[in-house]
Design an enzyme around this catalytic site. Sequence first.
Site, PDB file in Angstrom:
ATOM      1  N   SER A  12       0.824  -1.210   0.000  1.00  0.00           N
ATOM      2  CA  SER A  12       0.000   0.000   0.000  1.00  0.00           C
ATOM      3  C   SER A  12       0.855   1.256   0.000  1.00  0.00           C
ATOM      4  O   SER A  12       1.942   1.288   0.596  1.00  0.00           O
ATOM      5  CB  SER A  12      -0.916   0.031   1.227  1.00  0.00           C
ATOM      6  N   GLY A  13       0.318   2.297  -0.642  1.00  0.00           N
ATOM      7  CA  GLY A  13       0.991   3.592  -0.609  1.00  0.00           C
ATOM      8  C   GLY A  13       2.406   3.556  -1.116  1.00  0.00           C
ATOM      9  O   GLY A  13       3.300   4.212  -0.552  1.00  0.00           O
ATOM     10  N   ASP A  67      -8.598   0.778   2.762  1.00  0.00           N
ATOM     11  CA  ASP A  67      -9.873   0.344   3.322  1.00  0.00           C
ATOM     12  C   ASP A  67     -10.011  -1.169   3.314  1.00  0.00           C
ATOM     13  O   ASP A  67     -10.627  -1.752   4.209  1.00  0.00           O
ATOM     14  CB  ASP A  67     -11.031   0.978   2.536  1.00  0.00           C
ATOM     15  N   GLY A  68      -9.435  -1.831   2.304  1.00  0.00           N
ATOM     16  CA  GLY A  68      -9.514  -3.285   2.235  1.00  0.00           C
ATOM     17  C   GLY A  68      -8.810  -3.948   3.406  1.00  0.00           C
ATOM     18  O   GLY A  68      -9.323  -4.919   3.984  1.00  0.00           O
ATOM     19  N   THR A  69      -7.640  -3.445   3.770  1.00  0.00           N
ATOM     20  CA  THR A  69      -6.905  -4.001   4.908  1.00  0.00           C
ATOM     21  C   THR A  69      -7.665  -3.783   6.208  1.00  0.00           C
ATOM     22  O   THR A  69      -7.787  -4.694   7.043  1.00  0.00           O
ATOM     23  CB  THR A  69      -5.510  -3.351   5.007  1.00  0.00           C
ATOM     24  N   ILE A  70      -8.209  -2.572   6.388  1.00  0.00           N
ATOM     25  CA  ILE A  70      -8.967  -2.280   7.603  1.00  0.00           C
ATOM     26  C   ILE A  70     -10.206  -3.170   7.688  1.00  0.00           C
ATOM     27  O   ILE A  70     -10.540  -3.709   8.745  1.00  0.00           O
ATOM     28  CB  ILE A  70      -9.367  -0.794   7.649  1.00  0.00           C
ATOM     29  N   ASN A  71     -10.884  -3.361   6.549  1.00  0.00           N
ATOM     30  CA  ASN A  71     -12.053  -4.228   6.524  1.00  0.00           C
ATOM     31  C   ASN A  71     -11.700  -5.644   6.959  1.00  0.00           C
ATOM     32  O   ASN A  71     -12.418  -6.267   7.761  1.00  0.00           O
ATOM     33  CB  ASN A  71     -12.650  -4.252   5.118  1.00  0.00           C
ATOM     34  N   GLU A 272     -14.684  -3.446  -1.975  1.00  0.00           N
ATOM     35  CA  GLU A 272     -14.247  -4.724  -2.542  1.00  0.00           C
ATOM     36  C   GLU A 272     -15.465  -5.580  -2.893  1.00  0.00           C
ATOM     37  O   GLU A 272     -16.553  -5.394  -2.350  1.00  0.00           O
ATOM     38  CB  GLU A 272     -13.360  -5.489  -1.540  1.00  0.00           C
TER      39      GLU A 272
END
Length: 302
Positions: A12-13, A67-71, A272
């Site tokens: 990410s990033g 957001d995918g990782t946090i989800n 996602e």
Amino acid sequence: MKTARIIYNPTSGREAFKKELAPVLERFEVAGYETSTHATTSEGDAINAARTAVKRGFDLIVAAGGDGTINEVINGMAEQEYRPKLGIIPMGTTNDFARALCIPRDIKKAVDVILSDQSMLLDIGRVNDQYFMNIAGGGKLTELTYEVPSKLKTMLGQMAYYMKGIEMLPSLKPIRAKIEYDGNIVDEEIMLFLISNSNSVAGFEKLAPDAKLDDGYFDLLILKKANLAEFIRIASLALRGAHLEDSHVIYVKAKEVKVDTDEKMQLNIDGEFGGMLPGEFKNLQQHIEFFVPDKFVESQKS
């Protein structure tokens, strides 16, 4: 000494967090946390990593990624009886949830938020057997968040979504849906529906302007059947938060929502692919405790 587990997406990033990992670990150690890390390697890996952190009784979990990782981290925590506090370091393209929580994109400042030790219990959503912290929805246009190639998102950021959205416009068509919410029913052709937990959706901060993250309610937005010209007009209104009074838009608050469709419709969960409808959505009020800055605390009071 307290314990912390940092679960991070190393890609990410543009790998920015991986490059800053050593000073981040040092700051947590100085703050009194015995800190370890887990770098995700595949889809779903963060779910298992969060479950392991809960099982081992960590005091703090930090999710560093989009957001995918946090989800995924939330999905690993949500069903557990013991749920550690959760800190967020936003490293994705859109960072909708971090934006809703007023968490800075700067790594050092995001760590400051966590180490300031100010936290709030916030709502999350459940749909069927999955959990989400920010948004669930359906309709062709909601699919663009996971149809945009990751390399293009890295290169162009938010602009990649706009480009994909323009590309998808000619293929938009209404689908008949039955949407039940808190005893009410909408049964007609729709372009899309959004079940939002916050005011930040796909980079737009005014789609659900009245959303609160701790009130036990979703903000349900339904866009009824519209032709292409009407759709573009409503999208333009949404950019400045002027879409809610349009006759094509239904905007209500609801604790529980059920959605079924005559045709196949994909479900978008926090940006996602989340399977296919039908879906039963329930708000789990104040289910997980997040570290948040003063700005967010004040925003929830207004």
